[in-house]
Motif scaffolding. Sequence first.
Motif, mmCIF file in Angstrom:
data_model
loop_
_atom_site.group_PDB
_atom_site.id
_atom_site.type_symbol
_atom_site.label_atom_id
_atom_site.label_comp_id
_atom_site.label_asym_id
_atom_site.label_seq_id
_atom_site.Cartn_x
_atom_site.Cartn_y
_atom_site.Cartn_z
ATOM 1 N N ARG A 20 5.566 2.133 -3.703
ATOM 2 C CA ARG A 20 4.411 1.484 -3.087
ATOM 3 C C ARG A 20 4.493 1.553 -1.564
ATOM 4 O O ARG A 20 3.489 1.757 -0.888
ATOM 5 C CB ARG A 20 4.311 0.025 -3.536
ATOM 6 C CG ARG A 20 4.044 -0.162 -5.019
ATOM 7 C CD ARG A 20 2.712 0.399 -5.445
ATOM 8 N NE ARG A 20 2.456 0.112 -6.870
ATOM 9 C CZ ARG A 20 1.509 0.672 -7.580
ATOM 10 N NH1 ARG A 20 0.712 1.574 -7.028
ATOM 11 N NH2 ARG A 20 1.346 0.370 -8.853
ATOM 12 N N GLN B 154 3.896 -5.056 -0.123
ATOM 13 C CA GLN B 154 4.289 -6.236 -0.914
ATOM 14 C C GLN B 154 3.108 -7.181 -1.111
ATOM 15 O O GLN B 154 2.922 -7.751 -2.195
ATOM 16 C CB GLN B 154 5.450 -6.955 -0.231
ATOM 17 C CG GLN B 154 6.772 -6.199 -0.322
ATOM 18 C CD GLN B 154 7.888 -6.839 0.492
ATOM 19 O OE1 GLN B 154 7.637 -7.639 1.418
ATOM 20 N NE2 GLN B 154 9.121 -6.507 0.156
ATOM 21 N N GLU B 155 2.297 -7.359 -0.079
ATOM 22 C CA GLU B 155 1.154 -8.265 -0.174
ATOM 23 C C GLU B 155 0.023 -7.683 -1.022
ATOM 24 O O GLU B 155 -0.717 -8.429 -1.660
ATOM 25 C CB GLU B 155 0.663 -8.617 1.233
ATOM 26 C CG GLU B 155 1.668 -9.432 2.023
ATOM 27 C CD GLU B 155 1.207 -9.735 3.434
ATOM 28 O OE1 GLU B 155 -0.006 -9.615 3.714
ATOM 29 O OE2 GLU B 155 2.057 -10.122 4.270
ATOM 30 N N GLU C 138 5.814 -4.622 4.299
ATOM 31 C CA GLU C 138 5.203 -5.945 4.188
ATOM 32 C C GLU C 138 3.788 -5.857 3.608
ATOM 33 O O GLU C 138 3.397 -6.659 2.746
ATOM 34 C CB GLU C 138 5.160 -6.611 5.560
ATOM 35 C CG GLU C 138 6.529 -6.970 6.115
ATOM 36 C CD GLU C 138 6.468 -7.324 7.596
ATOM 37 O OE1 GLU C 138 5.331 -7.481 8.118
ATOM 38 O OE2 GLU C 138 7.531 -7.466 8.216
ATOM 39 N N LEU D 245 5.188 -3.002 -10.890
ATOM 40 C CA LEU D 245 6.086 -2.449 -9.886
ATOM 41 C C LEU D 245 6.379 -0.997 -10.219
ATOM 42 O O LEU D 245 6.329 -0.586 -11.376
ATOM 43 C CB LEU D 245 7.390 -3.251 -9.860
ATOM 44 C CG LEU D 245 7.287 -4.706 -9.415
ATOM 45 C CD1 LEU D 245 8.651 -5.381 -9.544
ATOM 46 C CD2 LEU D 245 6.779 -4.810 -7.980
#
Length: 373
Positions: A10, A369-370, A366, A3
């Motif tokens: 990100r 995160q994936e 989203e 992270l």
Amino acid sequence: MTLRDTPPFRADHVGSLLRPERLLKARADRAAGTISAEELRAVEDDAVRDVVRMQRDVGLRSATDGEFRRTSWHMDFIYQLGGIHSTDEKIRVHFHNKQGDLDFTSAALAVDGPVRLEKTIFGDDFAFLASTVEDGVTAKLTIPSPSMVHYRGGKASIDPAVYPDEEQFWADLSAAYAAQVAAVAELGCRYLQLDDTSLAYLNDPEQRKQLSERGDDAEHQHLRYIKQINAAIEGRPAGLSVTTHMCRGNFRSSWAAEGGYDFVAEALFSELAVDGFFLEFDDERSGGFAPLRFVPPGKMVVLGLVTTKRGELESKDALKRRIDEASRYVPLEQLCLSPQCGFSSTVEGNALSYDDEVAKLALIVETAQEVWG
């Protein structure tokens, strides 16, 4: 995949956001003299609080004030530098879109005194933004890079009586920016972005032709700009992350330049001493990912794959495929995701709705995160 606790994140975004109607009305009322500066400021404050909340709610870890207090992403800053003034002449930048062409017009600038920082530019604005963010969200300040002071007028805008030696102009300009960087860091800024269209424009042969015609060294201009940006940020304190954003123009869903990053890539990516590069890659105008092979280890690349120029939402699978393609040139660990530009580089904004804007930012979060966890 680790992270990221430091900028760029990100999932990130460039900075400017669509102005709400109540803010546009208040600006118009202030221009007409029907409300006071204090009343306009109060409307701006409320709008900033709301847009910071929106950025948090979609899951972003950085927040800007949407550049809500500005008319233009760059000129509002540049005119506040000592020794630089607007003139009666006009700067016209030709923009293009699929429907036709249009011009962005602004007052020209003149360097008619020693360039210096007379006060912390956007200092009060950043302090207010910082007071609105919650734990876990980093307040981000965006300002135009030093290059933009020169690119808009070239050496013809510099009074030779003030600067008979152009080297002194560049030294003063970088010193003024270094003072600005130190001042905003003192205010608590930990995320500063230098917006720079010039380094992207210079990839376009037509733009280089225009610079040559006005007497500038178009073939080597990017090397000068890289040198002066480095001088401006060389003394930045530990804990301040500096990124740069490069696009080919963003005005009412239109663009000014075309071409991949090939012309500037080797010097830009290997020599510019920023922590990350926000790069425009939303369509064929931006070229391919091959120039990213020059990005050294440790530098972050924020892929601007989601367009802000139209409202249609990108496919998440298509975004993942493009991230995978970029990772052939830069390790996935060094990549992030963002829109290709701001949503409202000028007060007019791009041709999409607030709901479109929110949906695109949520898609970025989203997808990130994936991909990265």
